[in-house]
Design an enzyme around this catalytic site. Structure first.
Site, PDB file in Angstrom:
ATOM      1  CB  CYS A   1      -0.975  -0.044   1.159  1.00  0.00           C
ATOM      2  SG  CYS A   1      -2.401   0.990   0.886  1.00  0.00           S
TER       3      CYS A   1
ATOM      4  NE  ARG B   1      -9.207   5.397   3.220  1.00  0.00           N
ATOM      5  CZ  ARG B   1      -7.939   5.805   3.078  1.00  0.00           C
ATOM      6  NH1 ARG B   1      -7.699   7.081   2.831  1.00  0.00           N
ATOM      7  NH2 ARG B   1      -6.943   4.960   3.158  1.00  0.00           N
TER       8      ARG B   1
ATOM      9  CG  HIS C   1      -3.353  -3.317   4.266  1.00  0.00           C
ATOM     10  ND1 HIS C   1      -2.113  -2.820   4.619  1.00  0.00           N
ATOM     11  CD2 HIS C   1      -3.981  -2.318   3.598  1.00  0.00           C
ATOM     12  CE1 HIS C   1      -1.998  -1.569   4.200  1.00  0.00           C
ATOM     13  NE2 HIS C   1      -3.107  -1.241   3.567  1.00  0.00           N
TER      14      HIS C   1
HETATM   15  N1  GLN Z   1      -2.116   6.839   2.442  1.00  0.00           N
HETATM   16  C1  GLN Z   1      -2.237   5.962   1.278  1.00  0.00           C
HETATM   17  C2  GLN Z   1      -3.667   5.973   0.711  1.00  0.00           C
HETATM   18  O1  GLN Z   1      -4.590   6.320   1.399  1.00  0.00           O
HETATM   19  C3  GLN Z   1      -1.835   4.553   1.641  1.00  0.00           C
HETATM   20  C4  GLN Z   1      -2.792   3.926   2.641  1.00  0.00           C
HETATM   21  C5  GLN Z   1      -2.279   2.601   3.164  1.00  0.00           C
HETATM   22  O2  GLN Z   1      -1.085   2.357   3.254  1.00  0.00           O
HETATM   23  N2  GLN Z   1      -3.240   1.728   3.579  1.00  0.00           N
HETATM   24  O3  GLN Z   1      -3.854   5.551  -0.449  1.00  0.00           O
END
Ligand code: GLN
Length: 249
Positions: A93, A127, A189
């Site tokens: 990520c 998101r 993840h």
């Molecule tokens: N901050 C980055 C995003 O929101 C990565 C998020 C993360 O590592 N889960 O895309």
């Protein structure tokens, strides 16, 4: 045999329990009596080429990425050379995004990446959150994603896999992650490796084969529990993505 794992920015880049990937690597190495050394590499800690056999870095919020990006950029040539030398690397990520060409967050300046992956990321207001299942050369990989960033691969860049269920790189082109040589970046993840022990073993086997310059074959482990846990994660993902579910939300 012995193996040195380098964990980049364990304090800053470790949301959603991504250090579980390190725990899985250590567990599966120790189960095979392979001596493992773990190097936690924080800001300004040295990481000379040749001092590690496998490199890992996890996810992070935009602010944590802002914090580590300049330090990571100073390590560009070492990490690029390590990847050229086929040293395995796994970036999840936020780390994955910074191993591309750049990450443009919703707020704040564009963060330069170190161009391991020929890709760029732009944050979006939507998101991408949920269980994800992809098809890769390692078979199905299951995980959990939570990112604002939409990552777009250059036409010649190779994705890690194809989205079966979930968003993936950008929720549009059905690609997920990116790979080059033995470097793998993705949004999974979970943590990824405990949920996909076969991929964990692939990284270990590759790191040992590169280090000892011969094809190393790992002894199989009793993975009955891991296999059950993985099947449950895949089943849950399929259930949560069931097309009829939208009528009950
Ligand atoms: N901050 C980055 C995003 O929101 C990565 C998020 C993360 O590592 N889960 O895309």
């Amino acid at each position: 045999m012995r193996l040195t794992l380098a964990h980049l920015y364990p304090k800053q880049m470790n949301i959603y329990g991504d250090d579980g990937n390190i725990l899985a690597l250590i567990y599966r190495l120790r189960q095979r009596n392979i001596t493992v050394t773990l190097k936690n590499i924080g800001l300004k800690n040295p990481l000379p080429l040749g001092s590690f056999d496998l490199l890992f870095s996890g996810g992070g919020q935009d602010s944590q990425q802002q914090l580590i990006a300049p330090d990571l950029f100073k390590r560009k040539s070492v990490i690029q050379k390590a990847v050229q030398n086929h040293i395995p690397l796994l970036a999840i990520c936020g780390a994955y995004q910074l191993l591309g060409n750049y990450f443009q967050p919703l707020n704040g300046p564009k963060m330069p990446g170190i161009s391991i992956f020929d890709a760029y990321t732009v944050a979006s207001k939507q998101r991408k959150i949920g269980n994800i299942l992809i098809k890769s050369i390692f078979g199905e990989l299951v995980g959990f994603e939570n990112h604002s960033g939409n990552t777009f691969l250059a036409p010649t860049a190779q994705p890690l896999g194809k989205v079966i269920l979930g968003f993936g790189n950008n929720g549009q082109d059905k690609t997920e992650g990116c790979q080059i040589n033995n470097a793998f970046g993705c949004y999974l993840h979970g943590p990824l490796l405990p949920k996909n022990p076969h991929f964990c073993d692939y990284l270990i086997q590759t790191a040992l084969s590169v280090k000892y310059r011969r094809q190393v074959k790992l002894t199989p482990l009793d993975d009955r529990l891991e296999t059950q846990a993985r099947a449950a994660a895949v089943k849950r993902t399929r259930k949560l993505h069931h097309p009829l579910l939208k009528y009950f939300q």
